[in-house]
Scaffold this motif. Structure first.
Motif, PDB file in Angstrom:
ATOM      1  N   ALA E 340       9.285  72.765 -15.249  1.00  0.00           N
ATOM      2  CA  ALA E 340      10.161  72.765 -13.839  1.00  0.00           C
ATOM      3  C   ALA E 340       9.225  73.866 -13.184  1.00  0.00           C
ATOM      4  O   ALA E 340       8.979  73.585 -11.883  1.00  0.00           O
ATOM      5  N   PHE E 343       6.165  72.076 -11.633  1.00  0.00           N
ATOM      6  CA  PHE E 343       6.526  71.013 -10.695  1.00  0.00           C
ATOM      7  C   PHE E 343       6.969  71.631  -9.490  1.00  0.00           C
ATOM      8  O   PHE E 343       6.533  71.121  -8.409  1.00  0.00           O
ATOM      9  N   HIS E 344       7.889  72.619  -9.749  1.00  0.00           N
ATOM     10  CA  HIS E 344       8.216  73.342  -8.425  1.00  0.00           C
ATOM     11  C   HIS E 344       7.199  73.853  -7.702  1.00  0.00           C
ATOM     12  O   HIS E 344       6.999  73.641  -6.321  1.00  0.00           O
ATOM     13  N   ASN E 347       5.604  71.053  -5.598  1.00  0.00           N
ATOM     14  CA  ASN E 347       6.528  70.599  -4.580  1.00  0.00           C
ATOM     15  C   ASN E 347       6.736  71.607  -3.315  1.00  0.00           C
ATOM     16  O   ASN E 347       6.786  71.367  -2.297  1.00  0.00           O
ATOM     17  N   SER E 406      12.910  69.195  -8.561  1.00  0.00           N
ATOM     18  CA  SER E 406      12.584  70.496  -9.585  1.00  0.00           C
ATOM     19  C   SER E 406      13.817  71.513  -9.426  1.00  0.00           C
ATOM     20  O   SER E 406      14.074  72.204 -10.215  1.00  0.00           O
TER      21      SER E 406
END
Lengths: 112, 494, 94, 126, 803, 140
Positions: E340, E343-344, E347, E406
């Motif tokens: 996460a 991924f964040h 993002n 996320s």
């Protein structure tokens, strides 16, 4: 002999240090001069005193006094002479330039 | 017999003497001094490389073998310093050409510089304790003259303090020599080491060693640095730079030499003391560096910090730490010269030394500004400039020895260095430009070139640290193994 | 006997020097002090002569002559100093 | 008692005499009332003292080591030559810098000469 | 691979070229040249994606400081790939944006030099395997950030911000350096890979913990984690492209990178877990709390960045728990947190970059960023508004934007922690995390709404704006639009990112888990009504309420007193330090020589005297003393008397004469000690010195009586006597402890050796002639020095500028 | 007003001669007897100082037209030069040699490079001391 000379050295050092802590430039310089006297005597006592003859060969003696400290002291004397004379002239110039021989007045420039 | 060893000292000495005769011919003086500095550099490089192949070199003056005569002993450590000295002086001389002024040049400025160098190099090379004292005096007297040269009020006033304190330290030195001679009966440093190792460094010898510690602390500005900020801010820029670059380093050198070669048996006392003193020095220097608004003062306190930093290496006394100290020592000689030059140039350009009165210099003098920026980073030990590798090694040594307090103080001090110089940079170079184009004092080429050279040196030394590595490793190795030095001095085959 | 005599004279000279020092400290005027100094100088010469006799060495005979020279120069310098404050003159001065 | 012993003895005796003379002169230095009188004590009798001592030493060396010390002779000559001049200069300086005569002094013969000199100088004027 | 190493240097080379090109071009088109650099690099790096996704790594070494183990080793794996793409990708967009953003009057050359320098250093940070080289580039990023923040250096606030960021990040860097050195001391290697391999044996060493904390210090300062976050809002003084690039997308993520990179080293330790997670979650909370109160859009974004960075950081902390036990099916649920986080990270770079650019556009177009003056721009700047909505909603965690994905994973991870039974994680602690995370998310929602609605909706106030508002030029909109496209695109195709970028990175973070099942989960936008989605709904509901009633509760911010603010604490610290240092330094650096001498003497007494006392037990042996005669006693006492009399002398002349007496008496002593040469020298030197004293002192004033208080005199006396005593006692001790025969016996053969009968003179002229030679030099220097001192005077007009 | 002291000036002329002779003797005999370059130099300079004391600067300068700074510099050069001389002969720096020469007047005389060295020292001392004293005096 050594003991007494050592004590003399101590006295000289004491006097010199006291003088160094004065306000007057003259006294400070005198202090340095006396300091050098003291250290020359100290160096002298560090070789054995009065043991043996004058370090001149041909005086047909059994032994001679320690010549090395003498040589060192000679060098030291010359150097302290050089320094003292420079310091003296500096004091003289400083007085001429600033009109003071008082170290408190000669504090140096301030920041603020 | 390696007569070349005496050259780093004799060339400057002779140059100084000959320049006295050339007093009226300023141009000749300049050329001559550059040539002889170049010769000194060449000789130093030769010797340094000779040491790598032949080991430690020794020259017995008059052919009298140690410990009876005086010897020059050159190991990598001393030669590195000699070489740096020569290079730094050479560059500073270029700066002097365009800044010092006719009056000084006619008044034996160059001879005094050369005598200073002779004294410095002699101190680095000599293997005899008393001769070290004499070399110190050569250096000190030249420095006395140089600090007063010009005869401005500030100079006179500050020089009195400087001289008085140095006279005192010389006195302590002699007292120390007297005691040491009294107990051990010899003056040659290697011989002293042998004799002391033989009887063991008892409490008496340790106490005597403390006297030497005081002497060298006074000279290097370790803890007893009170004389330093004042006297380093009084003389003309070049002289201040020379002082900042060289004088304290001699004290540091002597301390390294004496406490690794002679008094290394009681690290619990002496080295601990050095460590504590180094820590206090760094703290004192750090707070001093941010306490003032006068550039010269800030710069002078930076010298103090560096002294403390370098001696951390000696205090922890591991081979890595000493390597770090050596790197840092070389770095510091170069960068302090540059720092003083820049500070002096700023004062020359603006007519003030106070940071509140300067602003926006970078618009008028961009190169100067960026040089200062580089200097700042280099001093703070930011890679890849020259201060970095030394910092890493010293840190590594401190960690290995478990000296975490020292490590913390040393690393924190570099932040203080950064902050103190950042203040100058932000206030003086950045900000609104207050000098308009007309009042612009032109920055002479002759002033800029040496600074650029130093700038290049600090970058080169940082990026090309590997080039120095074999020498520094050898130097540190020799320092940590006094036997190498002793063998080289006391074997009588040469 | 001879030794005793020599030692006695040494002591006598030392006493002389000590008293001369007292005179230097007391003053009251500068010339008094200079005379005291001159006295010390002269007595030092004598003393060193005696010492070299005692030690039976010729090594110190140079000292005698030098002391003589210096005390002479010193006295001249002092007296000029006292008289006009300047020791080395220039022609066009004053 | 051979010749050399006698010689040594003579030398030592001279030295002793010198010592005594010097003590006497220093008492003069201590006790006499003003610079001018003290200078008598200091220059005259102490010169005598040192000359006696040096001669004593010279004789001593001559007899004990059969050594003619040129330096000692030179020293004697030198002291003999310079001591009076030195004394003269000090007193002159003292007088010119107006050091007071002792209270018991009765006459200052030079006073008028010097003053005339001074007046004249002021008159012709620089 | 050599090419990767070169990739680091290309921006630097370009930076070197820029000034030359700029001299020729002198216009904004220089930007196109600059832009080509990151673009090329991006493409080049992207070409490695398939290989890296296939588990391949690239390594290459160039020797630098080999003796110290510091070499340029570059290492490209999944983790560096993500960052490399971000740096070059966002870099290209930012430069594109800046071409239109910056006016031609700005010093564009300088700007791009800094920017390229930054880019190069950033690539260096993420590609270096050698931690020392990593540190090198690390500091370079701080420096280039410093330069960029103060790009408008004539502004006071810019300088302030630059200084702040420099001080904080460099301090952290220095700490990190210490940590790195500790790591080296333990493991004997600077290579991260090697350290990871061998670290297992060293976890119990005493250096392990400090090294970890120091490395974290570096990471936290760089990533603006609480309480070091204070530099980031002030760094917003930089031009907006810089803020977008450095202070949201890349540089601040260097700290994150470091944490990710060192997770295999330190992860699995409780301290690491708690520190990273704790600091991260608190930063998340604190940043969002502060963001809501901001009125400057850029400051708001700064705090939101802080908050988001905290979020990522906490996720890495949570993820590190997986390493505690080694690979098992249980630990995979924790690796999800790391997933996460990565991924964040991506993002965040996309939506925050877009938002920054939007704010820049607004600022550029209307001349202010103050939300109290803005409003109603929606119709005037529709494209900008759209982008702003995309960015903000993504940040708030709303679908259909990547932030939603996320954020969901984040909730899931914090919820998972409740089940964690390692590190003495109690249920209370375990529940605290989700609560804080949730609260912070609510606030995030609120400030995201503020950005969109208070800027673009509401009442338009043209009179309060500097310029009339209209849509920005197309060039300026391209870059944020591309980012916005990514924001949406990633939502719809998250698994492309997951497979090609996140997967390899996960392997880099969890080397022992390589190829493990569940390491790279499938990302799905919809995963049923589970706890995370409930939380998101809660966030939206509560957040909307809070936003609507914002004006009623915003007042609570003013309750907190300003001086407890961290910023004012930082400022206070600096001024206090300066003041205190000034005070301290002035206290002891009085400028009085006497004080300095007192320090020295006291030090001497304390150390040497103390040393004598402390070690004690010295034998003073006086039995070897030579006999003395009365005359010698007299001389010595005369000397003592004379010296003491100097102190009390009424006139300087007396003092000088007494000094002369001392000198002459020493000459006699030299005679007594059988040193004719010395006696001769001493006599002459003393005379000359005395003469010099007289010469010089004639001009000095008569010395006045020392006017000092009795206590000062006593103090001076005590010091003087102590020094004297120490010197004496030590000398006596030395005399009783002669350990060796002096070497001077050798010199007694002077005649045979050197043909001289005067031993002293032979030593001076032959054995130690060098000393003599130098002594002559000393004398010479003094002589000439005196000459110059007297002749060279500072004239009136000649007064140097140096005063 | 000059000191016009005939007695002093007459005596001085003799005394200076004695001092100079003595000074030279001191530095030549240094290797065997007390003395040497430094002391000899000091004695020599004391002769010059005496001259300056008794006569004024200009008069003396007319008689002895040296620049004493250069004298000093020459002295140092000589001292260092002897050291370098030994380098030329392939010996260690500052190696001193001595050998016997049959000089017409003095007979077998030992001439040593130490002598040159000492001469350098003496010259320096003379130069320095006189420079210092003159500098100060001229400044008044």
């Amino acid at each position: 002999m050594e003991t007494l000379i050592t004590i003399l050295v101590g006295v000289l050092v004491t006097v010199a240090v006291y003088l160094l802590l004065s306000k007057s430039l003259v006294r400070v310089i005198l202090g340095t001069a006396i300091l050098s006297h003291a250290v020359h005597l100290l160096l002298m006592t560090m070789g054995r005193l009065k043991k043996g003859a004058v370090p001149l060969l041909g005086e047909n003696a059994e032994s001679y006094t320690d010549a090395l400290p003498q040589a060192l002291i000679l060098t030291a004397i010359v150097i302290s002479f050089a320094v003292t004379s420079f310091l003296l002239v500096l004091a003289y110039r400083t007085y001429k330039e600033t009109g003071s021989d008082n170290l408190d007045a000669l504090r140096g420039f301030k920041d603020e | 017999m390696n007569n070349i060893l005496v050259m780093p000292m004799i060339i400057p000495l002779l140059t100084g003497i000959l320049l006295v005769f050339l007093r009226p011919y300023v141009l000749v003086q300049r050329v001559f001094s550059l040539v002889s500095i170049a010769a000194t550099v060449a000789v130093s490089v030769t010797i340094l490389n000779l040491i790598q192949s032949d080991g430690i070199l020794r020259l017995d003056f008059g052919g009298w073998l140690p410990p009876y005569g005086i010897s020059f002993v050159a190991d990598s450590f001393s030669m590195l310093l000699v070489l740096t000295t020569a290079i730094v002086t050479g560059i500073l001389l270029i700066y002097a050409f365009s800044s010092i002024g006719r009056a000084h040049e006619n008044m034996f400025f160059y001879p005094f510089v050369f005598f200073l160098i002779a004294g410095v190099n002699g101190s680095f090379l000599t293997g005899d304790l008393f001769n070290l004292f004499v070399c110190f005096e050569v250096m000190l007297l030249s420095s006395y003259v140089l600090i007063t040269l010009g005869g401005r009020k500030v100079q006179l006033v500050e020089s009195i303090k400087y001289i008085a304190i140095n006279v005192l330290s010389s006195w302590f030195f002699l007292v120390g020599i007297a005691y040491l001679y009294g107990t051990v009966g010899t003056l040659n440093m290697a011989h002293l080491s042998v004799r002391i190792a033989e009887v063991g460094q008892g409490s008496l010898l340790t106490v005597i060693s403390i006297i030497f510690l005081i002497v060298f602390s006074l000279k290097s500005g370790l803890l007893l640095y009170f004389w330093l900020p004042g006297s380093y801010s009084a003389p003309p820029t070049v002289v201040a730079a020379l002082f900042g670059a060289l004088l304290t380093k001699v004290g540091i050198y002597a301390m390294f030499r004496v406490f690794t070669l002679i008094f290394y048996h009681e690290p619990g006392v002496t080295h601990l003391m050095i460590g504590i003193m180094a820590a206090i020095t760094m703290i004192g220097g750090s707070i001093g560096a941010i306490a003032y608004n006068d550039i010269r003062k800030i710069v002078s306190y930076n010298v103090v910090i560096a002294v403390g930093f370098i001696l951390v290496g000696l205090a922890v006394s591991t081979e890595v730490a000493i390597q770090g100290s050596i790197y840092y020592l070389i770095h510091d000689m170069i960068i302090k010269a540059l720092l003083f030059l820049i500070a002096g140039t700023m004062i020359y350009l603006t007519g003030t030394a106070r940071i509140q009165n300067m602003s926006g210099l970078i618009r008028n003098y961009p190169l100067l500004g960026w040089l200062f920026f580089i200097t700042m980073l280099s001093l703070a030990g930011i890679p890849p400039l020259s201060g970095f590798i030394g910092k890493v090694y010293v840190g590594q040594g401190a960690i290995e020895a478990g000296a975490f307090v020292l490590l913390a103080i040393a690393f924190l001090s570099s932040i203080f260095v950064l902050y103190s110089l950042l203040r100058i940079f932000l206030n003086c170079f950045w900000g609104e430009t207050i000098i308009n184009e007309d009042d612009d004092v032109p920055l002479k080429k002759g002033m800029l070139i040496p600074m650029v050279l130093f700038g290049i040196l600090t970058i080169a030394l940082g990026v090309g640290a590997e080039g120095l590595a074999p020498y520094v490793t050898d130097a540190a190795h020799t320092l940590m193994n006094p036997k190498i030095y002793i063998d080289a001095v006391l074997n009588s085959d040469s | 006997m001879i030794q005793a005599m020599l030692t006695t004279s040494l002591v006598l000279f030392s006493i002389t020097i000590a008293i001369a020092v007292i005179r230097i400290i007391l003053g009251p005027s500068m010339p008094d002090r200079v005379i005291g100094l001159d006295m010390i100088g002269v007595n030092l010469i004598a003393m060193i002569a005696v010492i070299s006799v005692v030690m039976n060495t010729k090594a110190f005979l140079e000292v005698i002559l030098i002391l003589g020279i210096l005390s002479f120069i010193g006295t001249i310098a002092f007296s000029k100093f006292i008289e006009r404050g300047v020791i080395v003159e220039r022609k066009h001065d004053r | 008692m051979n010749v050399s012993t006698i010689g040594e003895f003579v030398g030592a005796f001279l030295i002793l005499t010198g010592g005594v003379a010097s003590v006497i002169s220093v008492f003069g230095l201590l006790r006499l009332p003003d610079v001018y009188t003290r200078s008598h004590a200091a220059t005259k009798s102490s010169t005598l003292a040192v000359l006696l001592t040096l001669s004593g030493a010279f004789i001593y060396f001559l007899f004990s080591q059969h050594f003619v010390s040129v330096r000692l002779l030179l020293g004697i000559v030198f002291v003999f030559l310079t001591a009076p001049v030195a004394g003269h200069l000090i007193v002159r300086a003292a007088y010119r810098s107006n050091v007071k005569l002792a209270d018991i002094s009765t006459e200052d013969e030079l006073y008028e000469v010097l003053h005339k000199d001074k007046i004249k100088e002021d008159g012709t004027g620089q | 691979m050599l090419a990767i190493t070169i990739a680091i240097f290309i921006p630097f080379l370009a930076a070197l070229l820029v000034p030359f090109i700029y001299k020729r071009v002198q216009s904004r088109s220089i930007g196109w040249f600059v832009m080509s650099v990151p673009l090329a690099l991006f493409i080049y790096l992207a070409s490695f994606i398939p290989a890296v996704a296939g588990g391949k790594t690239y390594i290459h070494t160039i020797k630098w400081i080999d003796s110290a183990g510091i070499n340029f080793t570059t290492y490209l794996d999944g983790l560096s790939m993500i960052f490399g793409l971000l740096i070059t990708g966002v870099g290209s967009l930012v430069i594109l944006y800046s071409i239109y953003y910056l006016s031609e009057r700005e010093a564009l050359g300088r700007f791009y030099v800094y920017l390229l320098m930054f880019m190069g250093s950033m690539l260096g940070v993420i590609l270096s395997d050698n931690i020392m080289v990593l540190y090198v580039f690390w500091e370079l990023t701080s420096i280039s950030s410093f330069l960029l923040i103060a790009f408008w250096y004539h502004r006071k606030k810019s300088r302030y911000g630059a200084q702040k960021s420099m001080l904080i990040t460099v301090s952290g860097g220095v700490g990190m350096l210490a940590g790195f050195i500790m790591l080296y001391t333990m493991t004997g290697s600077y290579s991260v890979r090697e350290i990871i391999e061998t670290i297992g044996q060293y976890t119990n060493e005493s250096l392990f913990l400090p090294a970890m904390l120091l490395v974290l210090l570096g990471a936290f300062t760089k990533s603006a984690q609480f309480p070091f976050h204070i530099w980031l809002p002030d760094a917003m003084e930089a031009p907006t492209p810089v803020s977008a690039y450095l202070h949201s997308a890349t540089m601040v993520k260097a700290g994150i990178y470091l944490v990710a990179r060192f997770t295999p080293v330190f992860g699995g330790e409780a301290v690491w877990f708690y520190t990273v997670t704790g600091v991260g979650i608190f930063t998340l909370f604190w940043g969002s709390v502060n963001a809501v109160r901001q009125t400057d859009l850029k400051a708001l974004l700064a705090y939101s960045t802080i908050s988001q960075l905290g979020l990522i950081m906490s996720l890495f902390g949570l993820g590190s728990a997986a390493l505690n036990e080694g690979y098992s099916a249980d630990s995979v649920i924790y690796t999800q947190a790391t997933f996460a986080a990565l991924f964040h990270l991506i993002n965040h770079s996309t939506f925050k970059g877009a938002l920054f650019m939007v704010v820049g556009i607004v600022d550029h177009q209307v001349g202010t960023r103050d939300i109290r003056r803005l409003g109603g721009l929606m119709t005037l700047m529709p494209v900008t508004f759209t982008i702003a909505v995309i960015g903000s909603f993504s940040m708030a965690g709303l679908p259909p934007f990547n932030g939603f994905l996320s954020k969901e994973m984040f909730f899931e991870s914090v919820l998972n922690v409740r089940n964690l039974d390692i590190f003495a994680m109690g249920p209370l602690m375990g529940s605290l995390l989700p609560v804080v995370a949730w609260v912070a998310s609510v606030l995030t929602f609120v400030y995201s709404m503020i950005i969109v609605f208070q800027t673009f909706l509401g009442k338009h106030q043209p009179d309060r704006l500097d310029r009339k508002a209209f849509e920005a030029p197309v060039g300026m909109l391209i870059a944020p639009s591309i980012l916005a496209l990514f924001v949406v695109g990633i939502f719809f195709f998250p698994n492309v990112v997951g497979t090609y970028l996140l997967g390899p990175a996960m392997t880099a973070v969890y080397p022992p888990f390589e190829g493990a099942e569940g390491l790279v989960p499938h990302i799905a936008a919809w995963h049923g009504f589970n706890a995370p989605i409930m939380m998101t709904i809660g966030v939206i509901a509560v957040g909307a309420l809070l936003y609507i009633y914002l004006r009623y509760w915003r007042g609570i911010y003013s309750l907190a007193p300003m001086r407890w603010n961290l910023d004012s604490m930082y400022n206070g610290l600096l001024t206090q330090t300066e003041k205190t240092s000034s005070f301290l330094t002035r206290t002891y650096m009085t400028g009085y020589l006497r004080d300095y001498l007192v320090y020295i003497f006291v030090f001497f007494i304390l150390t040497v005297g103390g040393g004598l006392l402390w070690t004690g037990g010295f034998s003073i042996d006086l039995s070897n003393d030579a006999p003395m005669t009365i005359s010698e006693y007299i001389i010595i006492f005369v000397m003592m008397g004379a010296s003491i009399a100097i102190i009390f002398a009424k006139s300087r002349m007396t003092a000088i004469l007494l000094n002369g007496v001392l000198g002459y008496s020493i000459a006699i002593l030299f005679v007594v000690f059988r040193a004719p040469d010395l006696a001769l020298t001493q006599i002459i030197v003393e005379t000359v010195t005395t003469a010099l004293f007289l010469l010089c002192f004639y001009f000095l004033p008569e010395w006045s009586k020392e006017k000092s208080t009795r206590s000062l005199k006593v103090f001076k006396g005590i010091i003087a006597i102590s020094v004297g005593t120490v010197v004496t006692v030590l000398a006596l001790v030395v005399q009783g402890n002669k350990m060796f025969e002096s070497i001077s016996v050798y010199f007694e053969n002077a005649y045979e050796l050197a043909g001289g009968k005067n031993i002293v003179n032979t030593i001076l002229g032959d054995f130690r002639a060098f000393d003599t030679m130098l002594e002559v030099v000393v004398l010479f220097i003094a002589g000439i020095g005196v000459f110059t001192l007297i002749k060279l005077k500072a004239g009136k007009g000649d007064e140097d500028v140096e005063d | 007003m000059k000191i016009n002291d005939v007695i002093l000036q007459t005596v001085t002329k003799i005394v200076v001669f004695i001092i100079l002779t003595f000074g030279v003797e001191l530095f030549l005999s240094g290797h065997y007897n007390p003395g040497g370059g430094f002391i000899g130099g000091l004695v020599l300079s004391s002769a010059f100082v005496l001259l300056y004391l008794v006569f004024d600067i200009e008069t003396v300068h007319k008689g002895i037209p040296f620049d004493f700074k250069k004298v000093a510099a020459f002295g140092v050069l000589l001292a260092v030069g002897t050291g370098l001389g030994s380098v030329l002969f392939g010996a260690s720096f500052l190696t001193q040699t001595a050998s016997y020469f049959n000089l017409p007047v003095f007979g077998a005389t030992e001439l040593s490079t130490v002598m040159l060295f000492e001469a350098g020292v003496a010259l320096t001392v003379v130069g320095v001391v006189v420079t210092i004293i003159l500098s100060i005096s001229e400044d008044v």
